[in-house]
Design an enzyme around this catalytic site. Structure first.
Site, short mmCIF file in Angstrom:
data_model
loop_
_atom_site.label_atom_id
_atom_site.label_comp_id
_atom_site.label_asym_id
_atom_site.label_seq_id
_atom_site.Cartn_x
_atom_site.Cartn_y
_atom_site.Cartn_z
N GLU A 1 31.66 19.83 -29.84
CA GLU A 1 31.24 18.82 -30.79
C GLU A 1 29.72 18.66 -30.62
OE1 GLU A 1 33.07 14.96 -30.33
OE2 GLU A 1 31.95 14.18 -32.05
N ARG B 1 39.96 21.17 -16.66
CA ARG B 1 38.51 21.01 -16.81
C ARG B 1 37.83 21.22 -15.47
NH1 ARG B 1 35.66 17.18 -19.98
NH2 ARG B 1 36.99 17.33 -21.73
N LYS C 1 29.44 14.12 -21.69
CA LYS C 1 28.23 14.00 -22.51
C LYS C 1 27.84 12.54 -22.70
CE LYS C 1 29.95 16.87 -25.55
NZ LYS C 1 30.26 17.70 -26.71
P1 ATP Z 1 32.55 15.77 -22.92
O1 ATP Z 1 33.53 14.71 -22.53
O2 ATP Z 1 31.72 16.23 -21.78
O3 ATP Z 1 31.77 15.40 -24.12
P2 ATP Z 1 34.22 17.25 -24.58
O4 ATP Z 1 35.49 17.91 -24.22
O5 ATP Z 1 34.28 16.05 -25.44
O6 ATP Z 1 33.43 17.02 -23.26
P3 ATP Z 1 33.44 19.17 -26.51
O7 ATP Z 1 32.11 19.45 -27.10
O8 ATP Z 1 34.48 18.59 -27.36
O9 ATP Z 1 33.21 18.26 -25.26
O10 ATP Z 1 33.98 20.47 -25.76
C1 ATP Z 1 33.94 21.78 -26.24
C2 ATP Z 1 34.87 22.61 -25.41
O11 ATP Z 1 34.45 22.61 -24.05
C3 ATP Z 1 36.28 22.04 -25.45
O12 ATP Z 1 37.19 23.09 -25.62
C4 ATP Z 1 36.42 21.36 -24.12
O13 ATP Z 1 37.75 21.33 -23.72
C5 ATP Z 1 35.54 22.22 -23.22
N1 ATP Z 1 35.06 21.44 -22.07
C6 ATP Z 1 34.39 20.28 -22.10
N2 ATP Z 1 34.17 19.82 -20.85
C7 ATP Z 1 34.72 20.72 -20.02
C8 ATP Z 1 34.84 20.82 -18.58
N3 ATP Z 1 34.36 19.88 -17.77
N4 ATP Z 1 35.48 21.90 -18.07
C9 ATP Z 1 35.96 22.84 -18.88
N5 ATP Z 1 35.89 22.81 -20.22
C10 ATP Z 1 35.28 21.77 -20.79
MG MG Z 2 34.31 15.42 -27.21
#
Ligand code: ATP
Ligand code: MG
Length: 544
Positions: free
Chosen positions: A33, A258, A268
Site C-alpha cells: 500500500e 511476518r 509504517k
Molecule cells: P505495515 O503494517 O508495516 O504498514 P502492511 O502489511 O500494512 O505493513 P503493506 O504495504 O500492506 O504493509 O504490505 C505489502 C506486503 O508486504 C504485504 O503482502 C505484507 O503482508 C508484506 N509485509 C508487510 N510487513 C511485513 C513484515 N514485517 N514481514 C513480512 N512481510 C510483510
Molecule cells: Mg497496510
C-alpha cells in the site's frame, strides 16, 4: 523440479499445484500500500514473492494496493519502485489496484444481481454492534432483505454521489452467524469523497481491501497470492469473492509469518510517527529499518537478500535477532569494503627522532585478496592515534600505548611513548614518542614481537571528516515504543580524521575503517567535509 535442496512450505505447495495441474506456471505479486516507505519486513515479502517466482522461472508483478486514497501519496509510489529495484528485482509489470476499479464495480453489481450483496444503512458503530463477538452470533441488518432492484438502485446512487460519506455501505451477504467474524456480511464498498492520486475525483466509492485484493489477483492471473499470517482468517472471504465473482482461474492465498526484528519497530504507522515527530531526520534516516534507511546507512542489497534467505519462511510468528542482519552485512562487507585508516577521536603524536619530510608507505586494500592491491599511505613526524588507544595508567592487560610502552603502527613503525603533554586542566593533549627506524615492513627489526597494533593517520595529509555512529532506535524491553526510544541512537563525532586515500570517496562508497567498523559516505557530505555513517561495527555479537 529435481533439485534436492530442502523446500519451504510455499515451494511444496507450488510443487503440488504444478503437479496436479492447478497451475501451469507461477505468477506472484508484491502488493504494497503506497502509504509509507518500505521496511525490512517488506524486503522479506519482496524476496519471497520475487525469489519464488524466479526459482520457478515465473514472474512477479509489483501491484500498488491503492484503495485508500486518504493515506496514499506519489512520493511513496516512487520510493517503493526504487527500493524494489535496488533490492535487485525487476517487476514483470507495475500495476495499480485502482486500474481495476471499473472491474471491481462490475463485480459488485454481479454480486447484487446474484442476491449476494446489499446496501446497508447502519452506521459504523451499529455495524460493529450487529456483528456480534467471537462467542455470540451477529444480528441481521434490517437492510439485509432489500430487493435486488432496490440494492442496485441504491448502489448506483452511492456511486453517483447521492449520499454522504458513511451514510451507506455495500455489504456481502454471507452469514451473520459464521464463527469467522470476517464472514459476517463484510463491507465491500464504502462512500469516500477523497481525490485519488490516479483516478482523481472519478470515484466517490472505494472497494475495501478484502474485496479488492482477490479481484486484483484474479484480474492479473496471479497463481499464488502470498501474504502475511494475519490474513489467514480472511482467506474464506478471499475464496468467497473469487468464487462468487466467477473468477477463473481462481487465485489462491497462502500465508507466512511476518518478520519481526528485535529492537526495531516495523509498522509504517509507527515509522511515520518517528518521521512526523522528527525523532529521525526522515524516512531514510540511517537508523530507520526502512529500505531507504538501510541503503543510506550502507547495507548492501546482497546482504539483505542473504538475510531473507537465512530467516526462511515459516508459519508461526517469531522475533529475529537484529544481530543476524548485521552479521550478513558484516560478512558481505568483509569481502568487498576496502580498508582505510580513520581516527574518530584524534590524539596528536609527535615522533621526535623521525627525521626528514616523511615518506610514502603501502597498505593492503583488502587482506586475503591480492587483486585488490595496495594504496599509498603517508607517514611523517606528526601523526594522530585514537584517544582511547592511550592510557596514562593502564591496567595489566592493556596492549595499546602507555608511557614507556611500545606499539606497532599499522603498516609503519614501532613507536614508544616517551612523554605526555597536558593542558592546564590535566587533559592529555599530545604524546611525545620515539620510533624504531628499522621496524617498518622489510626492515631488520620488522619482526619484533609487539602485542598491540594501532591504526593512525598522518597529520599533514589526513582530512577532517564527520563520523556518525548509530545504535538501535529502541531500548531493550517491552512496552509502547514511544517509551523505549533510545535517546543515544545517534552520536556525532565532528572532528574525525581520515587518511588521504579516503578523500576522493563518493556518496555511498563503503569502507572498513580498520579496528572500527564499516562506514559509508553519507549524502550530507559537502565538498569540504565528508560525512561517514557507521554501517556496522566489526564485533559480531550474533550467536547463531
Ligand atoms: P505495515 O503494517 O508495516 O504498514 P502492511 O502489511 O500494512 O505493513 P503493506 O504495504 O500492506 O504493509 O504490505 C505489502 C506486503 O508486504 C504485504 O503482502 C505484507 O503482508 C508484506 N509485509 C508487510 N510487513 C511485513 C513484515 N514485517 N514481514 C513480512 N512481510 C510483510
Ligand atoms: Mg497496510
Amino acid at each position: 523440479m529435481t533439485e534436492s535442496k530442502a523446500r519451504n512450505f510455499i515451494e511444496e505447495i507450488i510443487d503440488g499445484d504444478l503437479e496436479s495441474g492447478r497451475a501451469s506456471h507461477v505468477l506472484t505479486r508484491f502488493p504494497p500500500e503506497p502509504n509509507g516507505y518500505l521496511h525490512i519486513g517488506h524486503a522479506k515479502s519482496i524476496c519471497l514473492n520475487f525469489g519464488t517466482a524466479m526459482k520457478y522461472v515465473g514472474q512477479c508483478n509489483l501491484r500498488y494496493d491503492d484503495t485508500n486514497p486518504v493515506k496514499e501519496d506519489d512520493e511513496y509510489i516512487q520510493s517503493i519502485r526504487r527500493d524494489v529495484e535496488w533490492l535487485g528485482f525487476t517487476p514483470e509489470k507495475v500495476l495499480f489496484a485502482s486500474d481495476y476499479f471499473d472491474y471491481m464495480f462490475e463485480c459488485a453489481l454481479k454480486l447484487i444481481d446474484k442476491g449476494l450483496a446489499y446496501v446497508c444503512d447502519l452506521n459504523a458503530e451499529q455495524i460493529r454492534e450487529y456483528r456480534g463477538t467471537l462467542t455470540e452470533p451477529g444480528k441481521n441488518s434490517p437492510c439485509r432483505n432489500r430487493s435486488i432492484k432496490e440494492n442496485k438502485q441504491l448502489f448506483l446512487e452511492m456511486r453517483d454521489g447521492k449520499y454522504a460519506d458513511g451514510e451507506k455501505v455495500l455489504r456481502a451477504k454471507i452469514d451473520m452467524a459464521s464463527p469467522n467474524l470476517n464472514m459476517r456480511d463484510p463491507i465491500i464498498y464504502r462512500i469516500l469523497r477523497a481525490t485519488h492520486h490516479r483516478t482523481g475525483d472519478k470515484w466517490l466509492i472505494y472497494p475495501m481491501y478484502d474485496f479488492a485484493h482477490p479481484l486484483g489477483d484474479a484480474h492479473e492471473g496471479i497463481t499464488h497470492s502470498i501474504c502475511t499470517l494475519e490474513f489467514e482468517d480472511h482467506r474464506p472471504l478471499y475464496d468467497w469473492v473469487v468464487q462468487n465473482c466467477d473468477c477463473d482461474p481462481a487465485p489462491h492465498q497462502y500465508e507466512f509469518a511476518r518478520l519481526n526484528l528485535t529492537r526495531t519497530i516495523m509498522s509504517k504507522r509507527y515509522l511515520k510517527k518517528l518521521v512526523d515527530e522528527k525523532f529521525v531526520s526522515g524516512w531514510d534516516d540511517p537508523r530507520m529499518p526502512t529500505i531507504s534507511g538501510l541503503r543510506r546507512r550502507g547495507f548492501t542489497p546482497e546482504a539483505i537478500r542473504d538475510f531473507c534467505e537465512r530467516i526462511g519462511v515459516a508459519k508461526s510468528n517469531s522475533e529475529v535477532d537484529a544481530g543476524l542482519l548485521e552479521h550478513c552485512v558484516r560478512e558481505h562487507l568483509g569481502q568487498i569494503a576496502p580498508r582505510r585508516m580513520a581516527v574518530l577521536d584524534p590524539l596528536k603524536v609527535v615522533i621526535e627522532n623521525y627525521e626528514g619530510d616523511g615518506e610514502t608507505l603501502q597498505s593492503e586494500n583488502l587482506p586475503k585478496n591480492e587483486e585488490a592491491g595496495t594504496r599509498d599511505i603517508k607517514f611523517s613526524r606528526e601523526i594522530y592515534i585514537e584517544r582511547s588507544d592511550f592510557m596514562e595508567n593502564p591496567p595489566g592487560k592493556f596492549f595499546r600505548l602507555a608511557p614507556g610502552k611500545e606499539v606497532r603502527l599499522k603498516d609503519a613503525y614501532i613507536i614508544k611513548c616517551e612523554s605526555v603533554i597536558k593542558d592546564e586542566n590535566g587533559s592529555v593533549t599530545e604524546l611525545r614518542c620515539s620510533c624504531d627506524p628499522d621496524s617498518k615492513s622489510g626492515g631488520p627489526t620488522a619482526g619484533r614481537k609487539i602485542k598491540g597494533t594501532l591504526h593512525w593517520v598522518d597529520a599533514a595529509s589526513a582530512v577532517p571528516c564527520e563520523v556518525r555512529l548509530y545504535d538501535y532506535l529502541l531500548n531493550e524491553g517491552e512496552g509502547d515504543f514511544t517509551d523505549r526510544l533510545n535517546s543515544e541512537s545517534l552520536k556525532v563525532l565532528p572532528s574525525a580524521l581520515i587518511e588521504a586515500a579516503g578523500t576522493d570517496a563518493l556518496v555511498g562508497d563503503r569502507f572498513q575503517f580498520m579496528r572500527q567498523g564499516y562506514f559509508n559516505v553519507d549524502p550530507d557530505s559537502t565538498p569540504g567535509k565528508k560525512v561517514f555513517n557507521l554501517i556496522v561495527n566489526l564485533k559480531d555479537s550474533y550467536k547463531g
